[in-house]
Design a protein around this motif. Structure first.
Motif, PDB file in Angstrom:
ATOM      1  N   TYR A  16      87.140 153.074  90.369  1.00  0.00           N
ATOM      2  CA  TYR A  16      86.142 153.265  89.312  1.00  0.00           C
ATOM      3  C   TYR A  16      84.939 154.038  89.853  1.00  0.00           C
ATOM      4  O   TYR A  16      84.468 155.001  89.236  1.00  0.00           O
ATOM      5  CB  TYR A  16      85.735 151.897  88.775  1.00  0.00           C
ATOM      6  CG  TYR A  16      84.626 151.886  87.749  1.00  0.00           C
ATOM      7  CD1 TYR A  16      84.755 152.551  86.529  1.00  0.00           C
ATOM      8  CD2 TYR A  16      83.456 151.164  87.987  1.00  0.00           C
ATOM      9  CE1 TYR A  16      83.742 152.507  85.584  1.00  0.00           C
ATOM     10  CE2 TYR A  16      82.437 151.115  87.042  1.00  0.00           C
ATOM     11  CZ  TYR A  16      82.584 151.787  85.850  1.00  0.00           C
ATOM     12  OH  TYR A  16      81.577 151.742  84.913  1.00  0.00           O
ATOM     13  N   LEU A  17      84.454 153.635  91.013  1.00  0.00           N
ATOM     14  CA  LEU A  17      83.313 154.319  91.624  1.00  0.00           C
ATOM     15  C   LEU A  17      83.644 155.765  91.958  1.00  0.00           C
ATOM     16  O   LEU A  17      82.833 156.674  91.750  1.00  0.00           O
ATOM     17  CB  LEU A  17      82.877 153.602  92.906  1.00  0.00           C
ATOM     18  CG  LEU A  17      81.882 152.460  92.791  1.00  0.00           C
ATOM     19  CD1 LEU A  17      81.357 152.104  94.173  1.00  0.00           C
ATOM     20  CD2 LEU A  17      80.733 152.793  91.860  1.00  0.00           C
ATOM     21  N   LYS A  18      84.841 155.972  92.489  1.00  0.00           N
ATOM     22  CA  LYS A  18      85.250 157.328  92.847  1.00  0.00           C
ATOM     23  C   LYS A  18      85.287 158.205  91.598  1.00  0.00           C
ATOM     24  O   LYS A  18      84.839 159.366  91.634  1.00  0.00           O
ATOM     25  CB  LYS A  18      86.617 157.296  93.519  1.00  0.00           C
ATOM     26  CG  LYS A  18      87.088 158.654  94.021  1.00  0.00           C
ATOM     27  CD  LYS A  18      88.424 158.536  94.748  1.00  0.00           C
ATOM     28  CE  LYS A  18      88.885 159.896  95.253  1.00  0.00           C
ATOM     29  NZ  LYS A  18      90.204 159.792  95.965  1.00  0.00           N
ATOM     30  N   ARG A  19      85.816 157.658  90.509  1.00  0.00           N
ATOM     31  CA  ARG A  19      85.878 158.418  89.266  1.00  0.00           C
ATOM     32  C   ARG A  19      84.487 158.765  88.742  1.00  0.00           C
ATOM     33  O   ARG A  19      84.248 159.865  88.247  1.00  0.00           O
ATOM     34  CB  ARG A  19      86.636 157.610  88.213  1.00  0.00           C
ATOM     35  CG  ARG A  19      86.846 158.337  86.894  1.00  0.00           C
ATOM     36  CD  ARG A  19      87.709 157.558  85.920  1.00  0.00           C
ATOM     37  NE  ARG A  19      86.991 156.510  85.234  1.00  0.00           N
ATOM     38  CZ  ARG A  19      87.288 155.221  85.281  1.00  0.00           C
ATOM     39  NH1 ARG A  19      88.291 154.800  86.035  1.00  0.00           N
ATOM     40  NH2 ARG A  19      86.597 154.338  84.587  1.00  0.00           N
ATOM     41  N   ARG A  20      83.551 157.842  88.913  1.00  0.00           N
ATOM     42  CA  ARG A  20      82.193 158.053  88.411  1.00  0.00           C
ATOM     43  C   ARG A  20      81.316 158.812  89.401  1.00  0.00           C
ATOM     44  O   ARG A  20      80.273 159.336  89.019  1.00  0.00           O
ATOM     45  CB  ARG A  20      81.549 156.690  88.069  1.00  0.00           C
ATOM     46  CG  ARG A  20      82.159 156.055  86.836  1.00  0.00           C
ATOM     47  CD  ARG A  20      81.354 154.857  86.359  1.00  0.00           C
ATOM     48  NE  ARG A  20      79.916 155.083  86.385  1.00  0.00           N
ATOM     49  CZ  ARG A  20      79.262 155.853  85.519  1.00  0.00           C
ATOM     50  NH1 ARG A  20      79.918 156.469  84.556  1.00  0.00           N
ATOM     51  NH2 ARG A  20      77.956 155.997  85.605  1.00  0.00           N
ATOM     52  N   GLY A  21      81.712 158.847  90.672  1.00  0.00           N
ATOM     53  CA  GLY A  21      80.938 159.586  91.663  1.00  0.00           C
ATOM     54  C   GLY A  21      79.593 158.972  91.975  1.00  0.00           C
ATOM     55  O   GLY A  21      78.600 159.680  92.153  1.00  0.00           O
ATOM     56  N   THR A  22      79.524 157.622  92.045  1.00  0.00           N
ATOM     57  CA  THR A  22      78.257 156.951  92.342  1.00  0.00           C
ATOM     58  C   THR A  22      78.428 156.001  93.535  1.00  0.00           C
ATOM     59  O   THR A  22      79.534 155.801  94.034  1.00  0.00           O
ATOM     60  CB  THR A  22      77.754 156.149  91.136  1.00  0.00           C
ATOM     61  OG1 THR A  22      78.543 154.943  90.997  1.00  0.00           O
ATOM     62  CG2 THR A  22      77.863 156.939  89.853  1.00  0.00           C
ATOM     63  N   LYS A  23      77.314 155.392  93.938  1.00  0.00           N
ATOM     64  CA  LYS A  23      77.320 154.470  95.067  1.00  0.00           C
ATOM     65  C   LYS A  23      77.195 153.015  94.625  1.00  0.00           C
ATOM     66  O   LYS A  23      76.896 152.141  95.434  1.00  0.00           O
ATOM     67  CB  LYS A  23      76.187 154.826  96.030  1.00  0.00           C
ATOM     68  CG  LYS A  23      76.320 156.199  96.656  1.00  0.00           C
ATOM     69  CD  LYS A  23      75.161 156.495  97.603  1.00  0.00           C
ATOM     70  CE  LYS A  23      75.290 157.882  98.214  1.00  0.00           C
ATOM     71  NZ  LYS A  23      74.145 158.200  99.120  1.00  0.00           N
TER      72      LYS A  23
ATOM     73  N   PHE B  84      79.404 144.072  90.055  1.00  0.00           N
ATOM     74  CA  PHE B  84      79.222 145.489  90.358  1.00  0.00           C
ATOM     75  C   PHE B  84      79.478 146.402  89.159  1.00  0.00           C
ATOM     76  O   PHE B  84      78.666 147.299  88.878  1.00  0.00           O
ATOM     77  CB  PHE B  84      80.093 145.892  91.555  1.00  0.00           C
ATOM     78  CG  PHE B  84      79.825 145.112  92.817  1.00  0.00           C
ATOM     79  CD1 PHE B  84      78.711 144.287  92.947  1.00  0.00           C
ATOM     80  CD2 PHE B  84      80.693 145.194  93.896  1.00  0.00           C
ATOM     81  CE1 PHE B  84      78.469 143.567  94.102  1.00  0.00           C
ATOM     82  CE2 PHE B  84      80.454 144.492  95.059  1.00  0.00           C
ATOM     83  CZ  PHE B  84      79.345 143.666  95.174  1.00  0.00           C
ATOM     84  N   PRO B  85      80.593 146.246  88.420  1.00  0.00           N
ATOM     85  CA  PRO B  85      80.783 147.097  87.238  1.00  0.00           C
ATOM     86  C   PRO B  85      79.749 146.826  86.145  1.00  0.00           C
ATOM     87  O   PRO B  85      79.420 147.727  85.370  1.00  0.00           O
ATOM     88  CB  PRO B  85      82.195 146.747  86.763  1.00  0.00           C
ATOM     89  CG  PRO B  85      82.861 146.115  87.937  1.00  0.00           C
ATOM     90  CD  PRO B  85      81.781 145.411  88.677  1.00  0.00           C
ATOM     91  N   VAL B  86      79.264 145.578  86.075  1.00  0.00           N
ATOM     92  CA  VAL B  86      78.215 145.263  85.098  1.00  0.00           C
ATOM     93  C   VAL B  86      76.979 146.104  85.412  1.00  0.00           C
ATOM     94  O   VAL B  86      76.404 146.756  84.527  1.00  0.00           O
ATOM     95  CB  VAL B  86      77.853 143.760  85.119  1.00  0.00           C
ATOM     96  CG1 VAL B  86      76.747 143.465  84.096  1.00  0.00           C
ATOM     97  CG2 VAL B  86      79.068 142.897  84.832  1.00  0.00           C
ATOM     98  N   TYR B  87      76.595 146.105  86.683  1.00  0.00           N
ATOM     99  CA  TYR B  87      75.410 146.869  87.077  1.00  0.00           C
ATOM    100  C   TYR B  87      75.642 148.374  86.941  1.00  0.00           C
ATOM    101  O   TYR B  87      74.724 149.124  86.591  1.00  0.00           O
ATOM    102  CB  TYR B  87      75.001 146.531  88.511  1.00  0.00           C
ATOM    103  CG  TYR B  87      73.748 147.274  88.947  1.00  0.00           C
ATOM    104  CD1 TYR B  87      72.515 146.986  88.366  1.00  0.00           C
ATOM    105  CD2 TYR B  87      73.803 148.270  89.921  1.00  0.00           C
ATOM    106  CE1 TYR B  87      71.372 147.669  88.745  1.00  0.00           C
ATOM    107  CE2 TYR B  87      72.667 148.956  90.302  1.00  0.00           C
ATOM    108  CZ  TYR B  87      71.449 148.654  89.708  1.00  0.00           C
ATOM    109  OH  TYR B  87      70.317 149.343  90.078  1.00  0.00           O
ATOM    110  N   GLU B  88      76.871 148.820  87.223  1.00  0.00           N
ATOM    111  CA  GLU B  88      77.162 150.251  87.123  1.00  0.00           C
ATOM    112  C   GLU B  88      76.917 150.755  85.700  1.00  0.00           C
ATOM    113  O   GLU B  88      76.305 151.814  85.499  1.00  0.00           O
ATOM    114  CB  GLU B  88      78.609 150.521  87.540  1.00  0.00           C
ATOM    115  CG  GLU B  88      79.009 151.978  87.517  1.00  0.00           C
ATOM    116  CD  GLU B  88      78.279 152.837  88.534  1.00  0.00           C
ATOM    117  OE1 GLU B  88      78.235 154.063  88.347  1.00  0.00           O
ATOM    118  OE2 GLU B  88      77.732 152.283  89.522  1.00  0.00           O
ATOM    119  N   ALA B  89      77.382 150.023  84.702  1.00  0.00           N
ATOM    120  CA  ALA B  89      77.182 150.447  83.315  1.00  0.00           C
ATOM    121  C   ALA B  89      75.747 150.200  82.860  1.00  0.00           C
ATOM    122  O   ALA B  89      75.214 150.953  82.033  1.00  0.00           O
ATOM    123  CB  ALA B  89      78.167 149.724  82.402  1.00  0.00           C
TER     124      ALA B  89
END
Length: 340
Positions: A329-336, A49-54
């Motif tokens: 991490y998601l909350k900080r970035r504001g994404t789904k 998930f973090p790989v895809y987020e970045a």
């Protein structure tokens, strides 16, 4: 008059530079609908998930679209089928974690031959035509894990490993862990190995058997987090004296590290892995963006191919576990996350 002419010259130069910059920037942008895909096996594993987020973050900054694909099973045939499904949509590029190296040679080569750029991450298919490979140094990870365990045991004790034979990055971590123990800690003795293939139940059963056969078992190492869930459960039932050292993290593993049920983890820098994975894909798709001084045109290879990029890693312990939670991490970035 001289000052006026100078000012006009400065303005003209600034406009030229600004125009040149804008023109250069426009080249580093995706065309309408240009899409890059990430493909994995065991697609529900939190590691991805973090790989895809970045990956997504890098793509969005350049106006590109992305898609998260894969198969929920630990099955190379099914992952290749999902890779082929993604390829059928003719994406600009695919960032793939090949479950096994050799079975992916033909699908990757077919993709590259059709004009789709391919970069591997976390595990490689080195004999394929993939342009680049981005990962943490699995040998350094295994060595760092061995150091952490051996130092906690004062360099003496019996240990065992759980593994997933055939997965390139996992094999390297395990081999490096064992090699480091043998080279630097002669008091550490390898007493058993078991294939768990990322299955918590198999890991639980393996640890029960290993502990029964080796009453002085003091530590375990496994190259991924799923097996650690079962190993930690078995360790707790056996009195909690077996140190469980793993690689990768998820919310459950982090909770268990904080609770002392898992000793620690080696965690690749997933964000850099995804971000650099996208950049390598984009450059491989657009090799005309630079003009290197080499023979790429004559030799017929992609000049944007980078053999290896090291995304780095961290050692996760009680002291820093709070920094690795996916939901925060998601909350900080504001994404789904992978839903976007």
């Amino acid at each position: 008059m001289a000052i006026r002419n100078w000012l006009i010259g400065v303005a003209a130069s600034a406009a030229f530079v600004s125009g040149a910059s804008a023109q250069a920037d426009s080249k580093f942008r995706c065309k309408e609908g240009e899409t890059y895909v990430m493909n994995v096996m065991v697609s529900g594993v939190e590691y991805w998930f973090p790989v895809y987020e970045a990956f997504k973050q890098a793509a969005q900054s350049m106006g590109c679209k992305t898609a998260y694909t894969g198969t929920p099973e630990y099955d190379v045939t099914k992952q290749i089928a999902s890779f082929d499904q993604a390829l059928a949509k003719n994406p600009a590029g695919i960032l793939v974690h090949p479950m096994n190296s050799d079975p992916f040679i033909e699908p990757i080569n077919r993709a590259v031959d059709s004009g789709v750029s391919v970069v591997t991450f976390a595990a490689d298919s080195p004999n394929s035509k993939r342009a680049s490979y981005v990962t943490s140094d699995n040998n350094r990870e295994g060595s760092a894990a061995a150091d952490m365990v051996a130092k906690a045991l004062d360099g003496k004790g019996d240990y065992a490993v759980l593994e997933n034979p055939g997965q390139d990055n996992h094999d390297k971590r395990v081999a490096a862990f064992i090699a480091r123990m043998g080279e630097k800690y002669p008091g550490m003795k390898l007493v058993g190995r078991a294939a768990t293939n990322q299955d918590p139940t198999k890991a639980y059963q393996a640890v029960q058997s290993l502990a029964q056969a080796n009453p002085n078992l003091a530590a375990l190492f496994m190259p991924e987090a799923n097996s650690a869930l079962g190993a930690a459960q078995a360790s707790q039932e056996l009195g909690g004296k077996i140190k469980v050292m793993t690689a990768d993290v998820n919310a459950k593993i982090l909770d268990m590290i904080k609770a002392g049920q898992v000793f620690g983890s080696v965690n690749p820098n997933q964000g850099i892995q995804g971000y650099m994975g996208f950049m390598l894909l984009f450059m491989a798709k657009h090799p005309d963006l630079i003009d290197p001084m080499n023979d790429w045109k004559r030799a017929g290879y992609n000049p944007m191919g980078v053999p290896f990029v090291d995304n780095g890693f961290a050692i996760v312990s009680k002291d820093n576990a709070d920094d690795f939670y996916w939901d925060a991490y998601l909350k900080r970035r504001g994404t789904k996350g992978i839903e976007e």
